[in-house]
Design a protein around this motif. Structure first.
Motif, mmCIF file in Angstrom:
data_model
loop_
_atom_site.group_PDB
_atom_site.id
_atom_site.type_symbol
_atom_site.label_atom_id
_atom_site.label_comp_id
_atom_site.label_asym_id
_atom_site.label_seq_id
_atom_site.Cartn_x
_atom_site.Cartn_y
_atom_site.Cartn_z
ATOM 1 N N ARG A 146 -13.993 -8.693 -38.538
ATOM 2 C CA ARG A 146 -15.330 -9.410 -38.316
ATOM 3 C C ARG A 146 -15.323 -10.672 -39.533
ATOM 4 N NH1 ARG A 146 -20.800 -8.334 -37.057
ATOM 5 N NH2 ARG A 146 -21.635 -10.250 -36.695
ATOM 6 N N ILE A 147 -14.580 -10.713 -40.479
ATOM 7 C CA ILE A 147 -14.648 -11.620 -41.416
ATOM 8 C C ILE A 147 -13.365 -12.635 -41.167
ATOM 9 C CG2 ILE A 147 -14.350 -12.146 -43.930
ATOM 10 C CD1 ILE A 147 -16.859 -10.552 -43.353
ATOM 11 N N PHE A 148 -12.295 -12.142 -40.698
ATOM 12 C CA PHE A 148 -11.356 -12.836 -40.358
ATOM 13 C C PHE A 148 -11.645 -13.791 -39.234
ATOM 14 C CE2 PHE A 148 -7.120 -10.358 -41.931
ATOM 15 C CZ PHE A 148 -7.934 -10.555 -43.264
ATOM 16 N N ALA A 149 -12.542 -13.163 -38.146
ATOM 17 C CA ALA A 149 -12.948 -14.156 -37.324
ATOM 18 C C ALA A 149 -13.820 -15.330 -37.405
ATOM 19 C CB ALA A 149 -13.739 -13.163 -36.064
ATOM 20 N N LYS A 150 -14.294 -15.255 -38.691
ATOM 21 C CA LYS A 150 -15.166 -16.450 -38.953
ATOM 22 C C LYS A 150 -14.199 -17.622 -39.343
ATOM 23 C CE LYS A 150 -18.850 -13.482 -40.974
ATOM 24 N NZ LYS A 150 -19.750 -13.911 -40.170
ATOM 25 N N ILE B 19 -11.484 -6.541 -30.877
ATOM 26 C CA ILE B 19 -12.089 -7.261 -29.753
ATOM 27 C C ILE B 19 -13.582 -7.364 -29.820
ATOM 28 C CG2 ILE B 19 -12.473 -7.204 -27.357
ATOM 29 C CD1 ILE B 19 -9.929 -5.239 -26.951
ATOM 30 N N GLU B 20 -14.296 -6.308 -30.467
ATOM 31 C CA GLU B 20 -15.850 -6.348 -30.600
ATOM 32 C C GLU B 20 -16.280 -7.358 -31.672
ATOM 33 O OE1 GLU B 20 -17.179 -2.471 -31.054
ATOM 34 O OE2 GLU B 20 -17.082 -1.946 -28.932
ATOM 35 N N ASN B 21 -15.264 -7.511 -32.623
ATOM 36 C CA ASN B 21 -15.550 -8.256 -34.010
ATOM 37 C C ASN B 21 -15.084 -9.775 -33.510
ATOM 38 O OD1 ASN B 21 -16.736 -6.365 -35.472
ATOM 39 N ND2 ASN B 21 -14.685 -5.914 -36.484
ATOM 40 N N GLU C 136 -18.221 -12.932 -33.127
ATOM 41 C CA GLU C 136 -18.156 -14.434 -33.942
ATOM 42 C C GLU C 136 -17.671 -15.490 -32.799
ATOM 43 O OE1 GLU C 136 -18.947 -14.706 -36.724
ATOM 44 O OE2 GLU C 136 -19.368 -12.766 -37.094
ATOM 45 N N GLY C 137 -17.706 -15.107 -31.527
ATOM 46 C CA GLY C 137 -17.605 -16.005 -30.589
ATOM 47 C C GLY C 137 -16.133 -16.573 -30.433
ATOM 48 N N ILE C 138 -15.138 -15.766 -30.784
ATOM 49 C CA ILE C 138 -13.727 -16.104 -30.388
ATOM 50 C C ILE C 138 -13.287 -15.392 -29.567
ATOM 51 C CG2 ILE C 138 -13.367 -16.973 -32.793
ATOM 52 C CD1 ILE C 138 -11.748 -14.643 -33.299
ATOM 53 N N LYS D 297 -1.316 1.863 -17.623
ATOM 54 C CA LYS D 297 -2.233 2.902 -17.999
ATOM 55 C C LYS D 297 -3.372 2.303 -18.850
ATOM 56 C CE LYS D 297 0.532 7.136 -17.212
ATOM 57 N NZ LYS D 297 0.893 8.566 -18.007
ATOM 58 N N LEU D 298 -3.009 1.517 -19.823
ATOM 59 C CA LEU D 298 -3.654 1.106 -20.890
ATOM 60 C C LEU D 298 -4.467 -0.369 -20.303
ATOM 61 C CD1 LEU D 298 -1.990 1.115 -24.256
ATOM 62 C CD2 LEU D 298 -4.067 2.467 -23.459
ATOM 63 N N LEU D 299 -3.867 -0.709 -19.399
ATOM 64 C CA LEU D 299 -4.790 -1.984 -18.628
ATOM 65 C C LEU D 299 -6.063 -1.883 -18.524
ATOM 66 C CD1 LEU D 299 -3.238 -4.611 -15.969
ATOM 67 C CD2 LEU D 299 -5.338 -3.358 -15.709
ATOM 68 N N PRO D 300 -6.707 -0.855 -17.674
ATOM 69 C CA PRO D 300 -7.932 -0.745 -17.431
ATOM 70 C C PRO D 300 -8.705 -0.348 -18.640
ATOM 71 C CG PRO D 300 -6.623 1.306 -16.459
ATOM 72 C CD PRO D 300 -5.825 0.235 -17.029
ATOM 73 N N VAL D 301 -8.138 0.308 -19.683
ATOM 74 C CA VAL D 301 -8.693 0.573 -20.862
ATOM 75 C C VAL D 301 -9.181 -0.597 -21.618
ATOM 76 C CG1 VAL D 301 -8.792 2.036 -23.110
ATOM 77 C CG2 VAL D 301 -7.825 2.982 -21.061
ATOM 78 N N LEU D 302 -8.176 -1.487 -21.753
ATOM 79 C CA LEU D 302 -8.152 -2.700 -22.460
ATOM 80 C C LEU D 302 -9.198 -3.746 -21.706
ATOM 81 C CD1 LEU D 302 -4.539 -3.475 -23.318
ATOM 82 C CD2 LEU D 302 -6.133 -2.635 -25.037
ATOM 83 N N LEU D 303 -9.051 -3.774 -20.469
ATOM 84 C CA LEU D 303 -10.197 -4.428 -19.796
ATOM 85 C C LEU D 303 -11.503 -4.045 -19.953
ATOM 86 C CD1 LEU D 303 -10.954 -6.527 -17.016
ATOM 87 C CD2 LEU D 303 -10.784 -4.137 -15.713
ATOM 88 N N ALA D 304 -11.839 -2.824 -20.106
ATOM 89 C CA ALA D 304 -13.027 -2.186 -20.509
ATOM 90 C C ALA D 304 -13.432 -2.520 -21.785
ATOM 91 C CB ALA D 304 -12.916 -0.669 -20.335
ATOM 92 N N MET D 305 -12.600 -2.495 -22.976
ATOM 93 C CA MET D 305 -12.879 -2.987 -24.089
ATOM 94 C C MET D 305 -13.323 -4.523 -24.197
ATOM 95 S SD MET D 305 -9.888 -1.167 -26.323
ATOM 96 C CE MET D 305 -9.818 0.628 -26.582
#
Length: 568
Positions: free
Chosen positions: A437-441, A486-488, A492-494, A507-515
């Motif tokens: 969250r801090i790095f994203a700024k 991803i959420e953080n 911060e808009g990046i 197998k992870l593709l749909p999970v990463l898509l959902a994230m």
């Protein structure tokens, strides 16, 4: 039997057991170094002629890009340091050519094999391939021959070198099984290029399988069936036809958007190591390059690449991509990736040591040269700069400050560059994910490097075979760090991408898509399949499973849940 599927497809045929003649290198004292040096020089010439023939054969049987490896092999035989090293041992230590060659080659191979990067370890294989050919010429031993295969066969070997694969009759070879290697080995890459099913990492394959055995291999799951029944043969023949039809269907995905079932658009990009790799990314419909590993420009040489050399290479890739993004990772060497000409310190824990951004901030002469080259190339395309192995805010700020200084230099010299070039970081250390969250700024984007993130989070050396079972991208701790990042980033808009191997995991593709992952960067051979799979998933539907999935206790539970509730 079971191994690691490295090239998709079904192979059905007889085992062709391939074993190289054993080379017994005996140390001998010689009386006339001059004559022995002449013998060595003659062997170099004869070996070079053989390699030139292999280059022609590879051009005919495999392709132009793949044949280039023999140009590199030929150059290895002309390397002045190698030749001088061998001659020095002959002249000053009175050693026979065979022993001298073996000693010098072993020294160079040890440098590469100490490096954990699979791509660079493959360079050790190239060097061994060339040296074995040179030693066979010196000893008068004929090479094993794959050109004699005249029926549908599956090659079973300890490993295959570029020289071996160049000789393969691709019309008769319907599968490859090796004891060594992985997805990035030369054999696996060639197998995928030729669309030949392949399995690697099969323990004792050359001892268990006999010449003439009839077997079935499944390059998707690594399964090997020995002497199958007629019913099994029929079943897998039908499956092979289905897979061939599916490959044709994948080709229709090349120019389509990467869009989910419920209309959510993402970017599917490619990972590259050299400018030559960009052609495959474009051929497979890549929407950009999410990772350009620039360290390969610094390897296999005896000095640092100049600004001009780097500029020309970055420019070529940027121009080929046009408006599509090119994310260039700054130099990621040190620790486990040695550059002999830099005399980097030996370390007890190289993965945690003096490497990547840490080295670059310390050796600003190297860093500034690369940044100048990248910035100059940015006026020819859509280039973005990415810093590896970031663990704290100061590293980001210091690196950005150097970029600003380099920009000012270029302005004074009236050299054009993209004034608004995006700057991002690799999120591959748990501290970066937790503090995201801090790095994203501070930056314009994140790219999650799952290969190291898994290693650091789980405290597992990914090159250690004894604990390889602990290295798992489905581990809930790893997936929770990915979701947090991803959420953080989005808060911060990046934008957030991923350039580790997990980005190409079906197998992870749909999970990463959902994230909410914005960019999936992977090997060129995985891109069309990823785009095809993406259209079958709804982001909103998979999101309903995320909280349950990420609260599961084990990696095995996570994978099972994906199989039963998402992939189905």
């Amino acid at each position: 039997m079971k191994g690691i599927g490295t090239s998709s497809g079904i192979g059905i045929g007889k085992v062709f057991l391939f074993k190289e003649p054993e080379l017994k290198i005996i140390k001998k004292d010689i009386e006339n170094p001059g004559l022995e040096i002449q013998r060595f020089e003659n062997a170099l010439k004869d070996t070079k002629k053989e390699i030139d023939k292999l280059h022609e054969l590879s051009l005919k049987n495999i392709g132009e890009k793949e044949a280039e490896i023999f140009i590199a092999h030929s150059m290895m035989l002309e390397d002045p340091e190698f030749i001088a090293g061998v001659k020095d041992k002959i002249e000053n230590e009175k050693l026979n050519s065979e022993y001298a060659v073996n000693e010098v080659v072993n020294f160079y191979v040890s440098l590469f094999e100490d490096i954990e990067d699979e791509y660079l370890k493959a360079r050790a294989v190239d060097l061994q391939d060339v040296s074995k050919r040179l030693l066979r010429v010196l000893m008068g031993i004929k090479s094993a021959d794959l050109t004699i295969i005249d029926e549908k066969s599956i090659i079973v070997a300890e490993d295959l070198t570029p020289s071996d694969t160049a000789q393969m009759n691709k019309d008769m070879v319907v599968g490859i099984v090796t004891e060594l290697g992985g997805r990035t080995s030369h054999t696996s890459i060639i197998a995928r290029t030729l669309e030949i099913p392949a399995i690697s990492g099969v323990k004792d394959a050359t001892k268990t399988l006999k010449h003439g055995d009839y077997i079935i291999i499944n390059g998707d799951n690594g399964e090997i069936i020995i002497n199958p029944s007629s019913d099994e043969i029929k079943k897998y023949e039908e499956k092979a036809i289905e897979l061939a039809d599916f490959r044709k269907k994948l080709l229709t995905m090349k120019d389509r958007e990467s869009i989910s079932k419920d209309g959510h658009k993402v970017e599917i990009a490619g990972n590259i190591g050299t400018p030559k790799d960009i052609d495959k990314v474009i051929e497979n419909g890549g929407e950009g390059v999410g990772l350009y590993r620039t360290e390969f420009l610094y390897m296999d040489r005896d000095r640092l690449p100049s600004e001009e050399e780097q500029f020309e290479l970055y420019k070529i890739v940027a121009q080929k991509l046009g408006t599509r993004p090119l994310v260039i990772r700054t130099l990621d060497v040190g620790g486990d990736k040695e550059l002999p000409y830099l005399s980097l310190p030996k370390e007890m824990n190289p993965f945690l040591g003096y490497r990547a951004i840490r080295l670059c901030l310390d050796r600003q002469d190297i860093f500034r040269t690369q940044l100048r080259a990248i910035l100059r190339a940015s006026s020819f395309g859509n280039i973005k700069i990415m810093f590896p192995m970031i663990s704290n805010i100061k590293e980001i700020r210091d690196a950005k400050a150097i970029i600003e200084e380099v920009k000012e230099e270029l302005r004074k010299e009236n050299i054009p560059f993209d004034e608004d070039i995006e700057i991002g970081i690799m999120v591959e250390i748990p501290a970066a994910a937790i503090h995201s969250r801090i790095f994203a700024k501070e930056v314009d984007f994140f790219s999650i490097g799952t290969n190291d993130l898994i290693q650091y989070t789980l405290a597992v050396d990914r090159g250690n075979q004894d604990i390889a079972y602990l290295y798992n991208q489905y581990h809930p701790a790893v997936l929770n760090l990915i979701r947090m990042t991803i959420e953080n980033g989005h808060k911060e808009g990046i934008w957030v991408g991923m350039c580790g191997e997990a980005a190409g995991d079906k197998k992870l593709l749909p999970v990463l898509l959902a994230m909410g992952l914005d960019e999936f960067s992977m090997s060129a051979s995985s891109m069309l399949r990823a785009r095809y799979d993406l259209q079958n998933y709804s982001k909103e539907e998979v999101q309903k499973h995320l909280d349950t999935l990420l609260s599961l206790p084990t990696a095995e539970d996570v994978e099972k849940y994906i199989d039963e509730n998402i992939i189905k």
